[in-house]
Design a protein around this motif. Structure first.
Motif, short mmCIF file in Angstrom:
data_model
loop_
_atom_site.label_atom_id
_atom_site.label_comp_id
_atom_site.label_asym_id
_atom_site.label_seq_id
_atom_site.Cartn_x
_atom_site.Cartn_y
_atom_site.Cartn_z
N LEU A 1 -4.20 -6.08 -7.42
CA LEU A 1 -3.98 -4.76 -6.84
C LEU A 1 -5.10 -3.80 -7.22
O LEU A 1 -5.57 -3.81 -8.35
N SER B 1 0.83 -1.20 0.00
CA SER B 1 0.00 0.00 0.00
C SER B 1 0.87 1.25 0.00
O SER B 1 1.89 1.33 0.68
N GLN C 1 -4.55 -4.84 -1.67
CA GLN C 1 -3.95 -5.98 -2.35
C GLN C 1 -4.60 -7.27 -1.90
O GLN C 1 -5.14 -7.37 -0.80
N PHE D 1 1.15 -9.31 -11.44
CA PHE D 1 0.17 -8.39 -10.88
C PHE D 1 -0.99 -8.20 -11.85
O PHE D 1 -0.80 -8.03 -13.05
N ILE E 1 -1.09 2.15 -4.72
CA ILE E 1 -1.85 0.95 -4.35
C ILE E 1 -2.60 1.21 -3.05
O ILE E 1 -2.02 1.67 -2.06
N VAL F 1 -4.15 -5.53 -12.18
CA VAL F 1 -4.44 -4.20 -11.63
C VAL F 1 -5.84 -3.74 -12.02
O VAL F 1 -6.28 -3.91 -13.15
#
Length: 256
Positions: A104, A52, A88, A70, A85, A72
Motif C-alpha cells: 500500500l 483507495s 495498492q 499489508f 491509501i 505500507v
C-alpha cells in the motif's frame, strides 16, 4: 534364461507384485497431488477490493477474513487526504491467495519540503513553468516600478519576502513581485485615513505601492469594520512630499 524369465512373468506371484507396485505408485501420486493442493491452498483465493481512500486500519478491518498482510509506504500526491491509501499492489479486483502480502502507498501527513528555486530575473512565463516543475503554485502578482516588464523582482510567501533556497512545503503558493515596465516614478502619498483594510489595499495597489505592516490597535470585535487612523509615511493635507512607486506603506487600524 529367457524361458525362465517368461515363466516368472506368468506366475501369480509376479502379477501380485506388479499389482502391488501399481497401487503403491498410484498412492504416491495421490499423496503428492493432495499435498500440493494443501500447501498451495488450491481453490482458496479472494478478490481484492478497491482500498483507495481508506485508512490502513479500515483496510485491515475489511480484510480480516483473508489473512492478508499489508506492507505500507508513503507518498505525497497533491489533493489527496493525509493517511489514506492512494495506490495498492496487486490492483483492485485481482484474485489472490489467502495470506498474500498487499503493498500500500498512503498519502503522507506532511508534504515534502521544496527548496525555492532562484526566480529573480526570470520572466513571468519562465517563473510559472519553474514553479510548476517544483510542485509550487503561483499566487498573487504585485507590480513594482521597474523598466523590465513582467520580470521577477522578488518572491513572497504568506506576506513575507523570501529568498531562493528557502524551504517550502510542496504545493505551497508563492507570490511574485514583477516589474511594470515603466521604471521608477514619484507619486503623492495617498490619504488612507478612514478606509477599511480592503479599501486601503485597493488604494495602495492602485497607486503602484506595496502594503507594509498592518497593525490593529485597541479592542477589535470585527476586523472588517476596523479603519485606518494612522499611516507611515504620513499623509499631510497640502504637503507635496512624494514617494517612489513600489514603496511600502504601513497602516494602523482601530475600531470605533
Amino acid at each position: 534364461m529367457l524361458k525362465k524369465l517368461f515363466a516368472f512373468l506368468l506366475t501369480p506371484e509376479f502379477r501380485k507384485n506388479l499389482l502391488f507396485a501399481a497401487l503403491l505408485l498410484f498412492l504416491l501420486v495421490f499423496i503428492t497431488i493432495f499435498s500440493l493442493r494443501v500447501f498451495t491452498k488450491h481453490g482458496e483465493s479472494l478478490t481484492l477490493p478497491d482500498l483507495s481512500g481508506l485508512t490502513v486500519k479500515q483496510a485491515e478491518d475489511m480484510m480480516t477474513a483473508g489473512n492478508i498482510e499489508f506492507k505500507v509506504d508513503t507518498v505525497f500526491i497533491e489533493g489527496k487526504t493525509p493517511g489514506t491509501i492512494v495506490q495498492q499492489d496487486p490492483d483492485p479486483k485481482t484474485e489472490v491467495k489467502e495470506g498474500r502480502t498487499v503493498y500500500l502507498l498512503i498519502q503522507s501527513f506532511t508534504p515534502p519540503e521544496i527548496k525555492l528555486p532562484d526566480l529573480e530575473g526570470k520572466t513571468l512565463t519562465e517563473a510559472r513553468a519553474v514553479l510548476e516543475g517544483y510542485g509550487l503554485k503561483m499566487g498573487e502578482m504585485i507590480y513594482k516600478s521597474d523598466i523590465a516588464k513582467d520580470v521577477v523582482l522578488g518572491i513572497t510567501y504568506r506576506g513575507m519576502t523570501i529568498n531562493a533556497g528557502t524551504g517550502l512545503p510542496k504545493g505551497a503558493t508563492v507570490g511574485l513581485v514583477l516589474g511594470n515596465g515603466f521604471g521608477a516614478a514619484s507619486i503623492n502619498i495617498p490619504d488612507l485615513t478612514g478606509l477599511t483594510l480592503q479599501e486601503a489595499i485597493f488604494t495602495i495597489r492602485g497607486n503602484s505601492l506595496l502594503l507594509g505592516k498592518v497593525t490593529y490597535e485597541g479592542e477589535i470585535t470585527d476586523s472588517t469594520q476596523a479603519k485606518v487612523y494612522r499611516q507611515d509615511p504620513v499623509y499631510v493635507v497640502g504637503d507635496t512630499t512624494t514617494i517612489q512607486q513600489g514603496s511600502m506603506i504601513n497602516i494602523f487600524l482601530h475600531q470605533e
